[in-house]
Write a protein that holds these residues in place. Structure first.
Motif, PDB file in Angstrom:
ATOM      1  N   SER A  60       0.829  -1.211   0.000  1.00 45.05           N
ATOM      2  CA  SER A  60       0.000   0.000   0.000  1.00 45.05           C
ATOM      3  C   SER A  60       0.864   1.262   0.000  1.00 45.05           C
ATOM      4  CB  SER A  60      -0.900   0.014   1.230  1.00 45.05           C
ATOM      5  OG  SER A  60      -1.819  -1.062   1.204  1.00 45.05           O
ATOM      6  N   ALA A  61       0.347   2.305  -0.630  1.00 49.64           N
ATOM      7  CA  ALA A  61       1.070   3.576  -0.697  1.00 49.64           C
ATOM      8  C   ALA A  61       1.199   4.184   0.693  1.00 49.64           C
ATOM      9  CB  ALA A  61       0.341   4.542  -1.623  1.00 49.64           C
ATOM     10  N   ARG A  62       2.403   4.638   1.038  1.00 49.12           N
ATOM     11  CA  ARG A  62       2.645   5.193   2.369  1.00 49.12           C
ATOM     12  C   ARG A  62       2.972   6.671   2.348  1.00 49.12           C
ATOM     13  NH1 ARG A  62       6.357   1.309   6.061  1.00 49.12           N
ATOM     14  NH2 ARG A  62       6.476   3.337   7.127  1.00 49.12           N
ATOM     15  N   GLY A  63       3.309   7.221   1.192  1.00 48.13           N
ATOM     16  CA  GLY A  63       3.705   8.620   1.126  1.00 48.13           C
ATOM     17  C   GLY A  63       5.193   8.761   0.902  1.00 48.13           C
ATOM     18  N   PRO A  64       5.677  10.004   0.809  1.00 45.50           N
ATOM     19  CA  PRO A  64       7.065  10.243   0.424  1.00 45.50           C
ATOM     20  C   PRO A  64       8.084  10.045   1.533  1.00 45.50           C
ATOM     21  CG  PRO A  64       5.952  12.321   0.766  1.00 45.50           C
ATOM     22  CD  PRO A  64       4.907  11.249   0.907  1.00 45.50           C
ATOM     23  N   GLY A  65       7.651   9.870   2.775  1.00 43.61           N
ATOM     24  CA  GLY A  65       8.589   9.707   3.878  1.00 43.61           C
ATOM     25  C   GLY A  65       8.830  11.016   4.617  1.00 43.61           C
ATOM     26  N   LEU A  66       9.587  10.914   5.708  1.00 44.03           N
ATOM     27  CA  LEU A  66       9.737  12.022   6.645  1.00 44.03           C
ATOM     28  C   LEU A  66      10.322  13.278   6.000  1.00 44.03           C
ATOM     29  CD1 LEU A  66       9.564  12.956   9.631  1.00 44.03           C
ATOM     30  CD2 LEU A  66      11.892  12.077   9.923  1.00 44.03           C
ATOM     31  N   GLU A  67      11.514  13.187   5.444  1.00 46.97           N
ATOM     32  CA  GLU A  67      12.189  14.398   4.974  1.00 46.97           C
ATOM     33  C   GLU A  67      11.481  15.025   3.783  1.00 46.97           C
ATOM     34  OE1 GLU A  67      16.341  13.776   4.332  1.00 46.97           O
ATOM     35  OE2 GLU A  67      16.710  13.000   6.349  1.00 46.97           O
ATOM     36  N   ALA A  68      11.200  14.230   2.754  1.00 44.40           N
ATOM     37  CA  ALA A  68      10.546  14.776   1.559  1.00 44.40           C
ATOM     38  C   ALA A  68       9.129  15.236   1.881  1.00 44.40           C
ATOM     39  CB  ALA A  68      10.521  13.730   0.447  1.00 44.40           C
ATOM     40  N   GLY A  69       8.446  14.480   2.722  1.00 44.05           N
ATOM     41  CA  GLY A  69       7.076  14.846   3.069  1.00 44.05           C
ATOM     42  C   GLY A  69       7.002  16.147   3.839  1.00 44.05           C
ATOM     43  N   LEU A  70       7.909  16.347   4.777  1.00 42.34           N
ATOM     44  CA  LEU A  70       7.904  17.591   5.547  1.00 42.34           C
ATOM     45  C   LEU A  70       8.276  18.785   4.671  1.00 42.34           C
ATOM     46  CD1 LEU A  70       9.454  16.429   8.940  1.00 42.34           C
ATOM     47  CD2 LEU A  70       7.048  16.903   8.427  1.00 42.34           C
ATOM     48  N   ARG A  71       9.193  18.599   3.741  1.00 44.05           N
ATOM     49  CA  ARG A  71       9.520  19.694   2.815  1.00 44.05           C
ATOM     50  C   ARG A  71       8.298  20.072   1.981  1.00 44.05           C
ATOM     51  NH1 ARG A  71      14.383  16.771   2.013  1.00 44.05           N
ATOM     52  NH2 ARG A  71      13.595  15.982   0.009  1.00 44.05           N
ATOM     53  N   ALA A  72       7.542  19.065   1.548  1.00 42.31           N
ATOM     54  CA  ALA A  72       6.335  19.336   0.765  1.00 42.31           C
ATOM     55  C   ALA A  72       5.294  20.078   1.592  1.00 42.31           C
ATOM     56  CB  ALA A  72       5.762  18.026   0.234  1.00 42.31           C
ATOM     57  N   LEU A  73       5.151  19.712   2.857  1.00 45.63           N
ATOM     58  CA  LEU A  73       4.186  20.391   3.725  1.00 45.63           C
ATOM     59  C   LEU A  73       4.615  21.830   4.009  1.00 45.63           C
ATOM     60  CD1 LEU A  73       3.379  17.461   6.180  1.00 45.63           C
ATOM     61  CD2 LEU A  73       1.838  18.466   4.469  1.00 45.63           C
ATOM     62  N   GLU A  74       5.920  22.068   4.111  1.00 47.39           N
ATOM     63  CA  GLU A  74       6.412  23.447   4.264  1.00 47.39           C
ATOM     64  C   GLU A  74       6.005  24.293   3.063  1.00 47.39           C
ATOM     65  OE1 GLU A  74      10.392  23.909   6.806  1.00 47.39           O
ATOM     66  OE2 GLU A  74      10.647  22.609   5.058  1.00 47.39           O
ATOM     67  N   ARG A  75       6.045  23.711   1.868  1.00 46.55           N
ATOM     68  CA  ARG A  75       5.659  24.452   0.679  1.00 46.55           C
ATOM     69  C   ARG A  75       4.172  24.783   0.694  1.00 46.55           C
ATOM     70  NH1 ARG A  75       9.981  21.258  -1.526  1.00 46.55           N
ATOM     71  NH2 ARG A  75       8.644  19.479  -2.009  1.00 46.55           N
ATOM     72  N   VAL A  76       3.350  23.865   1.192  1.00 47.75           N
ATOM     73  CA  VAL A  76       1.915  24.142   1.286  1.00 47.75           C
ATOM     74  C   VAL A  76       1.671  25.340   2.199  1.00 47.75           C
ATOM     75  CG1 VAL A  76      -0.313  23.266   2.065  1.00 47.75           C
ATOM     76  CG2 VAL A  76       1.226  21.767   0.808  1.00 47.75           C
TER      77      VAL A  76
END
Length: 272
Positions: A60-76
Motif C-alpha cells: 500500500s502507498a505510504r507517502g514520500p517519507g519524513l524528509e521529503a514529506g515535511l519539505r512538501a508540507l512546508e511548501r503548502v
C-alpha cells in the motif's frame, strides 16, 4: 501560539489529502481550503501525512517519507498560509515533524502508545489524538493524560467510528459529549474515516461508503462536535490512499457549508 482547536464561536475544519502527493496537488487542495475557510469564516488546518505506517498491505502507498514529506508540507504552508497537521507514528520522528507541523496527530491505532503520546506532548505543539476504533469514549482519558503530562499546549480528541462486526464502523453520536466530559478537550468528528471499510476494497485495501459522509457529518454537527475532519481530493478514484472514503474537492464547500449551518442552528436553539 494562536489556538488551533477553535474558540467555541464556530467549528474548525481539518482537511486535506490522506498522504502528501505532488506539489501541484498539495497546493491546489490547500488553496481551495484557504478559500473555503475565508468564505465561511472558519479556521482551517491543512492535513497531509508524510508517511502512513499503518497501511493494511505491505504494497500500500505510504507517502514520500519524513524528509521529503515535511519539505512538501512546508511548501503548502508557504503558498497558502494554512497551519499544517501531520501524523506521527514513531517517537523518533516527533522533533523533526514538530519543526514543520503546527499540529501533531496520533493515529487511532497508536492512541495507547505511551512513549509516542508523551513525546508528542513534549514537542510544544497542539496534539490531536484519534480515538481507537475499539475504545469507549471514557477510555480516551488515559491517552489525553499522557499527552497532557508531556506539556502539550492544546489537545483534541477525534471520533472516527467504532468497529462493528467485520470490516465496518459505526458512530455513536453520544460520543462527543462523553469524550468531552471525560477528557476536557474539544472533540472532532472524522466523517471520512468513519465510513471506511477496512480490508473491504480492491486487493484487500480499505474500502468505503462515501455517500454516508454528509449525513454523519450533519448529525455530528448537531450532536456536539467542536470541529470537522474531512479528507478530500480532486479525484478520489486516483488517490493513492483512502480514495473510497474521501470527499471530492469540488463537493467539499457545499457539504461543509451545510454542516456549519447545522452547527450554528443547533447551538442557537440550545441557547434560546
Amino acid at each position: 501560539m494562536a489556538p488551533k482547536f477553535g474558540g467555541g464561536s464556530a467549528p474548525f475544519l481539518i482537511a486535506g489529502p490522506c498522504v502528501v502527493e505532488s506539489d501541484d496537488l498539495n497546493v491546489r487542495v490547500g488553496e481551495a481550503l484557504a478559500e473555503l475557510g475565508a468564505k465561511l469564516g472558519i479556521g482551517v488546518i491543512y492535513k497531509g501525512s508524510y508517511d502512513k505506517a499503518n497501511r493494511s498491505r505491505l504494497s500500500s502507498a505510504r507517502g514520500p517519507g519524513l524528509e521529503a514529506g515535511l519539505r512538501a508540507l512546508e511548501r503548502v504552508r508557504a503558498e497558502t498560509g494554512l497551519p499544517i497537521l501531520t501524523d506521527v507514528h514513531d517517537p523518533g520522528h516527533v522533533p523533526a515533524a514538530a519543526k514543520v507541523a503546527d499540529v501533531l496527530q496520533i493515529p487511532a491505532f497508536l492512541c495507547r502508545q505511551t512513549d509516542l503520546l508523551v513525546a508528542a506532548g513534549k514537542a510544544g505543539r497542539p496534539v490531536n489524538v484519534k480515538k481507537g476504533q475499539w475504545m469507549a469514549p471514557e477510555e480516551m482519558r488515559g491517552a489525553v493524560e499522557k499527552v497532557r503530562a508531556g506539556g502539550a499546549p492544546e489537545i483534541a480528541v477525534t471520533e472516527r467510528g467504532t468497529f462493528f462486526g467485520y470490516g465496518d464502523l459505526v458512530v455513536d453520536m453520544r460520543s462527543f459529549v462523553r469524550v468531552r466530559a471525560a477528557c476536557n478537550t474539544p472533540v472532532i468528528f472524522d466523517a471520512t474515516h468513519s465510513v471506511q471499510q477496512p480490508g473491504q476494497g480492491r486487493d484487500g485495501s480499505s474500502g468505503g461508503l462515501r455517500e454516508f459522509i454528509p449525513p454523519l457529518l450533519y448529525a455530528a454537527a448537531a450532536a456536539g462536535a467542536d470541529g470537522f475532519f474531512l479528507e478530500t481530493h480532486p479525484d478520489p478514484a486516483r488517490a493513492p490512499s483512502d480514495g473510497p472514503n474521501m470527499v471530492p474537492l469540488d463537493q467539499l464547500p457545499g457539504i461543509v457549508g451545510i454542516a456549519l449551518d447545522v452547527w450554528q442552528r443547533t447551538r442557537e436553539a440550545v441557547r434560546a
